[in-house]
Motif scaffolding. Structure first.
Motif, PDB file in Angstrom:
ATOM      1  N   LEU A  65      17.258 104.201  -0.666  1.00 30.27           N
ATOM      2  CA  LEU A  65      16.385 105.485  -1.060  1.00 30.27           C
ATOM      3  C   LEU A  65      15.507 105.858   0.273  1.00 30.27           C
ATOM      4  O   LEU A  65      15.438 107.167   0.383  1.00 30.27           O
ATOM      5  N   LEU A  66      14.880 104.778   0.714  1.00 27.90           N
ATOM      6  CA  LEU A  66      14.139 105.488   1.838  1.00 27.90           C
ATOM      7  C   LEU A  66      14.981 106.003   2.828  1.00 27.90           C
ATOM      8  O   LEU A  66      14.516 106.936   3.725  1.00 27.90           O
ATOM      9  N   TYR A  67      16.065 105.325   3.176  1.00 29.63           N
ATOM     10  CA  TYR A  67      17.182 106.016   4.111  1.00 29.63           C
ATOM     11  C   TYR A  67      17.511 107.032   3.932  1.00 29.63           C
ATOM     12  O   TYR A  67      17.380 108.223   4.696  1.00 29.63           O
ATOM     13  N   ARG A 109      25.998 106.755   8.254  1.00 31.00           N
ATOM     14  CA  ARG A 109      26.634 105.916   7.282  1.00 31.00           C
ATOM     15  C   ARG A 109      26.059 104.657   7.080  1.00 31.00           C
ATOM     16  O   ARG A 109      25.565 104.312   8.428  1.00 31.00           O
ATOM     17  N   MET A 110      25.638 103.838   6.412  1.00 30.00           N
ATOM     18  CA  MET A 110      25.114 102.929   6.507  1.00 30.00           C
ATOM     19  C   MET A 110      25.702 101.622   5.694  1.00 30.00           C
ATOM     20  O   MET A 110      26.073 102.083   4.426  1.00 30.00           O
ATOM     21  N   LEU A 111      25.791 100.557   5.860  1.00 28.48           N
ATOM     22  CA  LEU A 111      26.213  99.242   5.306  1.00 28.48           C
ATOM     23  C   LEU A 111      25.539  97.924   5.709  1.00 28.48           C
ATOM     24  O   LEU A 111      24.969  97.930   6.813  1.00 28.48           O
ATOM     25  N   ASN A 167      20.437 102.636  15.795  1.00 33.52           N
ATOM     26  CA  ASN A 167      20.674 102.010  14.449  1.00 33.52           C
ATOM     27  C   ASN A 167      19.198 102.440  13.743  1.00 33.52           C
ATOM     28  O   ASN A 167      18.780 101.623  12.842  1.00 33.52           O
ATOM     29  N   ALA A 168      18.940 103.625  13.807  1.00 35.76           N
ATOM     30  CA  ALA A 168      17.831 104.127  12.875  1.00 35.76           C
ATOM     31  C   ALA A 168      17.926 103.977  11.625  1.00 35.76           C
ATOM     32  O   ALA A 168      17.165 103.533  10.763  1.00 35.76           O
ATOM     33  N   GLY A 169      18.869 104.188  11.057  1.00 33.31           N
ATOM     34  CA  GLY A 169      19.208 104.088   9.565  1.00 33.31           C
ATOM     35  C   GLY A 169      18.967 102.586   8.820  1.00 33.31           C
ATOM     36  O   GLY A 169      18.325 102.495   7.917  1.00 33.31           O
ATOM     37  N   GLY A 170      19.730 101.913   9.384  1.00 36.46           N
ATOM     38  CA  GLY A 170      19.441 100.416   9.367  1.00 36.46           C
ATOM     39  C   GLY A 170      18.196  99.941   9.279  1.00 36.46           C
ATOM     40  O   GLY A 170      17.615  99.119   8.579  1.00 36.46           O
ATOM     41  N   ASN A 171      17.346 100.226  10.297  1.00 35.50           N
ATOM     42  CA  ASN A 171      15.809  99.944  10.494  1.00 35.50           C
ATOM     43  C   ASN A 171      14.900 100.714   9.546  1.00 35.50           C
ATOM     44  O   ASN A 171      14.169  99.952   9.016  1.00 35.50           O
ATOM     45  N   LEU A 172      15.269 101.783   9.252  1.00 39.41           N
ATOM     46  CA  LEU A 172      14.533 102.390   7.934  1.00 39.41           C
ATOM     47  C   LEU A 172      14.622 101.683   6.756  1.00 39.41           C
ATOM     48  O   LEU A 172      14.071 101.356   6.020  1.00 39.41           O
ATOM     49  N   ALA A 173      15.969 101.334   6.476  1.00 41.20           N
ATOM     50  CA  ALA A 173      16.162 100.506   5.345  1.00 41.20           C
ATOM     51  C   ALA A 173      15.514  99.043   5.101  1.00 41.20           C
ATOM     52  O   ALA A 173      15.152  98.651   4.233  1.00 41.20           O
ATOM     53  N   HIS A 174      15.353  98.651   6.321  1.00 39.30           N
ATOM     54  CA  HIS A 174      14.688  97.387   6.436  1.00 39.30           C
ATOM     55  C   HIS A 174      13.262  97.493   6.080  1.00 39.30           C
ATOM     56  O   HIS A 174      12.710  96.555   5.280  1.00 39.30           O
ATOM     57  N   LEU A 175      12.838  98.618   6.487  1.00 44.56           N
ATOM     58  CA  LEU A 175      11.322  98.945   6.068  1.00 44.56           C
ATOM     59  C   LEU A 175      11.123  99.049   4.528  1.00 44.56           C
ATOM     60  O   LEU A 175      10.181  98.706   3.959  1.00 44.56           O
ATOM     61  N   GLY A 176      12.091  99.806   4.106  1.00 41.40           N
ATOM     62  CA  GLY A 176      12.051  99.996   2.702  1.00 41.40           C
ATOM     63  C   GLY A 176      12.292  98.598   1.843  1.00 41.40           C
ATOM     64  O   GLY A 176      11.598  98.483   0.799  1.00 41.40           O
ATOM     65  N   GLY A 177      13.190  97.752   2.332  1.00 43.02           N
ATOM     66  CA  GLY A 177      13.267  96.487   1.481  1.00 43.02           C
ATOM     67  C   GLY A 177      12.122  95.576   1.664  1.00 43.02           C
ATOM     68  O   GLY A 177      11.558  94.963   0.943  1.00 43.02           O
ATOM     69  N   ALA A 178      11.326  95.854   3.040  1.00 48.59           N
ATOM     70  CA  ALA A 178      10.268  94.997   3.137  1.00 48.59           C
ATOM     71  C   ALA A 178       9.178  95.448   2.441  1.00 48.59           C
ATOM     72  O   ALA A 178       8.208  94.780   1.849  1.00 48.59           O
ATOM     73  N   LEU A 179       8.793  96.724   2.151  1.00 49.77           N
ATOM     74  CA  LEU A 179       7.792  97.251   1.169  1.00 49.77           C
ATOM     75  C   LEU A 179       8.140  96.924  -0.025  1.00 49.77           C
ATOM     76  O   LEU A 179       7.155  96.580  -0.831  1.00 49.77           O
TER      77      LEU A 179
END
Length: 307
Positions: free
Chosen positions: A121-123, A141-143, A194-206
């Motif tokens: 969702l953050l992505y 695209r992200m996986l 790999n901006a999308g993947g790293n944004l997703a990392h931050l969403g998961g971290a939060l």
């Protein structure tokens, strides 16, 4: 080969084996995609594989996502590079063991799935609301399970910040510093290739942080996940054969009442009284956290919620 499948099935069907089950699901999806990719490439049908993979990856635009809403879940069970899945599964295993041991397997699957959803969702939000990312949304695209694994890692570091891992070349390092390093790395790369993947990392971290903090205050964000998981488990569970008994009614009623009473009062981990908490704390002072049994760790967590 049949023996390998039997081992997979045996491990997957073991009760309270959620961590291994999550790793197995990711591994099986990866192997199926790998074999499909090899077969279609040899048959010069690469485009078919690209289409299959695109049905599992989370797209960058809201319009594309609206046509494939299931990708908000499938993306964090999908990998197509061996080092990508190896890194994510090792990360999940190291920190997932702590969540499983201290909070139980239900909280582990709750953290994993809620973290994956939050990362996705953050992505989507960043690629559709922030002008910098909007330019790249069409082809994004992200996986990968990185966001879900980050959620588990941050959850573990929030719950047990001073727990120590012994790292090669570094020696003992508290997990709060390990997780902090990876969060800083994700922030630094959130505007890169790999901006999308790293944004997703931050969403998961939060999600991992707030999930555990709220859990410590008595609010469990994973309840909808547990409800869905229980429903799915009951759906797949074979129904017992109907047996007809001609026992006397009074005897049957007595047995049913006794069973209902015992089922209603039994609990895998009871809430400890103060004496039990003091004994557990004394054991920690003598031998450290690692000396506690799984039940003692979960009792200590229940006591912290009560207080």
């Amino acid at each position: 080969m049949s023996g390998l499948f039997e081992d997979f099935r045996s491990e997957f069907n073991k009760p309270n084996n959620t961590l291994v089950q999550l790793i197995l699901i990711n591994t099986v999806v990866f192997l199926v995609l790998l074999l499909t990719k090899v077969g279609l490439t040899l048959g010069e049908r690469d485009y078919v594989y690209d289409f299959i993979r695109s049905q599992l990856m989370l797209p960058g635009t809201i319009t594309a996502f609206a046509h494939k809403p299931w990708t908000l879940v499938t993306y964090f069970f999908t990998h197509d590079e061996i080092f990508h899945i190896l890194y994510n599964m090792l990360f999940l295993y190291w920190f997932g063991r702590l969540i499983d041991e201290y909070l139980g397997n239900r909280r582990l699957i709750g953290l994993y799935i809620m973290g994956g959803l939050a990362g996705g969702l953050l992505y989507l939000g960043m690629y559709n609301l922030v002008p910098y990312f909007q330019h790249y949304a069409e082809g994004a695209r992200m996986l990968g399970a990185s966001a879900a694994a980050f959620s588990v890692a941050v959850g573990a570091a929030t719950l047990l910040p001073n727990y120590t891992f012994h790292l090669l070349f570094f020696g003992p390092v508290r997990i709060k510093y390990i997780v902090f390093f990876f969060i800083v790395l994700s922030v630094a790369q959130s505007a890169g290739a790999n901006a999308g993947g790293n944004l997703a990392h931050l969403g998961g971290a939060l999600m991992g942080f707030f999930y555990v903090k709220l859990l410590q205050n008595g609010t469990d964000l994973g309840r909808p996940i547990y409800w869905i998981a229980d429903g799915w488990s009951n759906l797949l569970k074979p129904k017992p054969a109907v047996k007809v008994s001609y026992r006397q009614r009074s005897n049957a009623s007595t047995q049913a009442n006794a069973y209902a009473s015992s089922a209603g009062t039994s609990s895998p981990i009871s809430t400890p009284d103060q004496d039990e908490v003091d004994m557990i704390l004394d054991k920690i002072s003598r031998s450290g956290y690692e000396s506690l049994t799984r039940e003692e760790k979960q009792k200590l967590f229940r006591a912290s919620q009560r207080n």
